[in-house]
Design a protein around this motif. Structure first.
Motif, PDB file in Angstrom:
ATOM      1  N   GLN A   1      82.457  91.532 129.317  1.00 49.80           N
ATOM      2  CA  GLN A   1      82.699  90.419 128.874  1.00 49.80           C
ATOM      3  C   GLN A   1      82.368  89.145 129.837  1.00 49.80           C
ATOM      4  O   GLN A   1      83.004  87.708 129.454  1.00 49.80           O
ATOM      5  CB  GLN A   1      84.341  90.929 129.857  1.00 49.80           C
ATOM      6  CG  GLN A   1      85.501  89.648 129.644  1.00 49.80           C
ATOM      7  CD  GLN A   1      86.790  90.208 129.625  1.00 49.80           C
ATOM      8  OE1 GLN A   1      87.019  91.084 129.275  1.00 49.80           O
ATOM      9  NE2 GLN A   1      87.215  89.199 130.324  1.00 49.80           N
TER      10      GLN A   1
ATOM     11  N   TYR B   1      92.328  88.970 121.924  1.00 51.90           N
ATOM     12  CA  TYR B   1      90.967  88.584 123.218  1.00 51.90           C
ATOM     13  C   TYR B   1      90.820  87.842 123.729  1.00 51.90           C
ATOM     14  O   TYR B   1      90.616  87.278 124.810  1.00 51.90           O
ATOM     15  CB  TYR B   1      89.345  89.726 122.503  1.00 51.90           C
ATOM     16  CG  TYR B   1      88.203  89.218 123.156  1.00 51.90           C
ATOM     17  CD1 TYR B   1      88.935  90.109 124.656  1.00 51.90           C
ATOM     18  CD2 TYR B   1      87.438  87.915 123.090  1.00 51.90           C
ATOM     19  CE1 TYR B   1      87.448  89.694 125.952  1.00 51.90           C
ATOM     20  CE2 TYR B   1      86.122  88.195 124.030  1.00 51.90           C
ATOM     21  CZ  TYR B   1      86.504  89.054 125.843  1.00 51.90           C
ATOM     22  OH  TYR B   1      85.030  88.868 126.146  1.00 51.90           O
TER      23      TYR B   1
ATOM     24  N   LYS C   1      91.519  86.366 127.434  1.00 48.76           N
ATOM     25  CA  LYS C   1      90.581  86.529 128.552  1.00 48.76           C
ATOM     26  C   LYS C   1      90.837  85.661 129.719  1.00 48.76           C
ATOM     27  O   LYS C   1      90.053  86.855 130.482  1.00 48.76           O
ATOM     28  CB  LYS C   1      89.040  86.139 127.576  1.00 48.76           C
ATOM     29  CG  LYS C   1      88.517  86.464 128.490  1.00 48.76           C
ATOM     30  CD  LYS C   1      86.595  85.443 127.304  1.00 48.76           C
ATOM     31  CE  LYS C   1      85.450  85.402 128.287  1.00 48.76           C
ATOM     32  NZ  LYS C   1      84.379  84.608 127.800  1.00 48.76           N
TER      33      LYS C   1
ATOM     34  N   ALA D   1      89.997  92.493 129.262  1.00 57.60           N
ATOM     35  CA  ALA D   1      90.333  91.951 127.955  1.00 57.60           C
ATOM     36  C   ALA D   1      88.975  92.868 126.096  1.00 57.60           C
ATOM     37  O   ALA D   1      89.809  93.171 125.532  1.00 57.60           O
ATOM     38  CB  ALA D   1      90.384  90.704 128.065  1.00 57.60           C
TER      39      ALA D   1
ATOM     40  N   SER E   1      90.279  95.407 123.570  1.00 58.44           N
ATOM     41  CA  SER E   1      89.642  95.298 122.300  1.00 58.44           C
ATOM     42  C   SER E   1      89.362  96.290 122.089  1.00 58.44           C
ATOM     43  O   SER E   1      89.137  97.636 120.497  1.00 58.44           O
ATOM     44  CB  SER E   1      88.731  94.215 122.010  1.00 58.44           C
ATOM     45  OG  SER E   1      89.136  92.939 122.757  1.00 58.44           O
TER      46      SER E   1
END
Length: 423
Positions: free
Chosen positions: A35, A131, A135, A141, A145
Motif C-alpha cells: 500500500q 480504497y 487510504k 485499506a 480491498s
C-alpha cells in the motif's frame, strides 16, 4: 451444467477464497508495504486475478451462461437498446434509467455476458474509489480491498450472478466524498446525487432518505433540489406511460428470506394468519420499523458530523431493511458489504473476521438451500421436524443474527461522540 453441480463448484470456490483471506491476514504487514509503495500495481493485479481472469474462465473458456437476475437484465437491456420505453414496452423493477445504462455494453457485444462484465467493472471502480477515500486514514485499506474481493458473497453475486446492488454504496460514497469536500454547504450536492440514485438504481434506495434528512443541516434545501430533478422526471413518465412507472413497487410485495419475519413466522401464525399472496401489511410494518429505527439512530448521531456517520448510517439502513423487510432478498448484502469491510469490521480482530466470513458464506449457501427445497413458508413449528427444513431455518436465524451484529456495530459508531470512538 446442472444447478447442483454449479452449487458444488461454488462451495469449492468458497473454500479457496476463504484460504486466500486467511493468507491475506497472515501477510498483513507485507500488504501494508504494498500500500505504501506499489498500491496501484497491487490493486491492478488483484482485479486481474480475482475478477477479470475468473470472468474469462467462466464465461469465455467454459462458456457458461450467466445466471441469477442477468437473464432478466438482458431482456430489458435488449428492450432499451431497441428503443423501447421502460415499463410500457418491457418489464422492469428498477429505476427508469437502469435498463438504458445496462444496455450500453450491448452496443459493443450483444451478449448477456457483457452485462456481467459491466457489473464487474462498476464494482471495481467503486472499490477503487472506496480504497482511495479510506487510504489516508487506514494503513490496511489495500488489505480490505483484497479481502472484499475474496469474500464469497461478493465473488459469487458480482462475478457470477451480475448483481448491481453495490451501486448503492457507490452513490452513497459519492455523497460522502462530497460532504468531506464541502463540510459546511453540501445539501445541494446531496440532493442532486440522491435524485440521480432514484432515477438509476432501485426505489429501495429511498430507505436511506429519512436518516440522511435528519443528519443534514438544511434538509428542506436538499429536498427542494431533489424535487427540482425528480418531479419533472415523474411528470414526463406519467405523460408518456401513466401510472406504469409504479411497476418497481410491485416487486416489494413478494416475501423472501432471510429476515426476522421469515424466522418468527411459526410464532406469528399462532396468532394471525399471513396470506402470502397479499403481504402488503407485513411489508409496510417492516418499512416503518426500518425507517423509525434508523431515523432514531440518525437523531442520536447528530452529536457527530455527517463526515463521520454517513457510511455507518448507510450500512445501518440496509442492514435494518434486511432484518425487518419481509421482501428483502439475501443478495442485498452486496449493497453495503464493501462499506462493512472498510468502515465497520476490524480486520485485526479474529471475531470480526469470522462473523464476516460466516455471513458471506450464509449469503451464498442459504438462498440455494431455500430455492432447492421449493422455498417453504415455515407457518408451523411441526414443519421444523423435517431436518432439511430445520437446516434452512437455522441458516436464516444465523443470517439475521449477523445482521443484528452489524446494526449494533454501526449504532455504536453513529451515537458515540467522535472523540470517544476508538481509532
Amino acid at each position: 451444467m446442472s444447478i447442483l453441480t454449479v452449487f458444488y463448484i461454488k462451495l469449492l470456490l468458497n473454500v479457496g477464497l476463504t484460504a486466500g483471506i486467511i493468507w491475506s491476514v497472515k501477510k498483513a504487514t507485507l500488504i501494508q508495504q504494498w500500500q505504501q509503495k506499489n498500491d496501484t500495481l497491487a490493486f491492478s493485479l488483484g482485479f486481474l486475478i480475482l475478477r477479470l481472469i475468473p470472468w474469462v474462465m467462466i464465461f469465455l473458456v467454459l462458456n457458461e451462461v450467466p445466471r441469477g437476475d442477468v437473464p432478466f437484465f438482458f431482456y430489458k437491456a435488449e428492450g432499451a437498446k431497441a428503443g423501447g420505453f421502460v415499463y410500457r414496452d418491457f418489464w422492469s423493477y428498477h429505476a427508469p434509467l437502469f435498463a438504458y445504462i445496462i444496455s450500453l455494453p450491448l452496443w459493443l457485444w450483444h451478449n448477456s455476458r457483457a452485462i456481467v462484465l459491466l457489473m464487474v467493472l462498476m464494482e471495481t471502480l467503486i472499490l477503487w474509489s472506496t480504497y482511495r477515500t479510506y487510504k489516508p486514514e487506514k494503513t490496511n485499506a489495500l488489505q480490505a480491498s483484497l479481502i472484499y474481493w475474496m469474500l464469497p458473497a461478493s465473488f459469487m453475486y458480482i462475478l457470477i450472478d451480475g448483481q448491481e446492488e453495490v451501486w448503492f454504496w457507490g452513490l452513497a460514497l459519492l455523497m460522502w466524498r462530497h460532504v468531506k469536500k464541502n463540510p459546511e454547504d453540501y445539501e445541494v450536492g446531496l440532493g442532486v446525487i440522491f435524485a440521480i440514485a432514484l432515477l438509476t438504481t432501485k426505489a429501495t434506495f429511498v430507505f436511506f432518505l429519512p436518516p440522511l434528512l435528519i443528519s443534514v443541516r438544511r434538509p428542506i434545501k436538499m429536498l427542494l433540489v431533489m424535487a427540482a430533478i425528480g418531479l419533472p422526471a415523474l411528470a414526463f413518465l406519467y405523460w408518456r406511460i401513466g401510472d406504469l412507472f409504479l411497476m418497481p413497487i410491485q416487486h416489494t410485495e413478494q416475501l423472501m428470506t432471510p429476515n426476522l419475519f421469515s424466522i418468527t413466522r411459526p410464532i406469528i401464525e399462532l396468532f394471525v394468519h399471513i396470506d402470502t399472496s397479499n403481504s402488503t401489511l407485513v411489508n409496510w410494518l417492516g418499512l416503518i420499523t426500518t425507517m423509525l429505527l434508523v431515523s432514531y439512530l440518525a437523531y442520536r448521531g447528530r452529536v457527530n458530523p455527517l463526515t463521520h456517520t454517513l457510511p455507518a448510517l448507510f450500512i445501518a439502513t440496509f442492514a435494518c431493511m434486511m432484518i425487518f423487510q419481509a421482501s428483502a432478498p439475501g443478495a442485498y448484502l452486496i449493497a453495503y458489504l464493501l462499506a462493512v469491510v472498510f468502515d465497520i469490521v476490524d480486520l485485526r480482530n479474529n471475531k470480526h473476521l469470522i462473523i464476516l466470513l460466516v455471513l458471506s458464506w450464509l449469503t451464498v449457501v442459504q438462498p440455494f438451500v431455500n430455492v432447492y427445497i421449493k422455498q417453504p413458508d415455515y407457518t408451523r413449528f411441526c414443519m421444523l421436524t423435517n431436518p432439511v427444513y430445520l437446516f434452512d431455518w437455522l441458516l436464516q436465524v444465523l443470517n439475521v443474527a449477523c445482521f443484528f451484529w452489524l446494526v449494533s456495530r454501526t449504532a455504536t459508531k453513529i451515537v458515540t461522540p467522535k472523540h470517544l470512538t476508538p481509532a
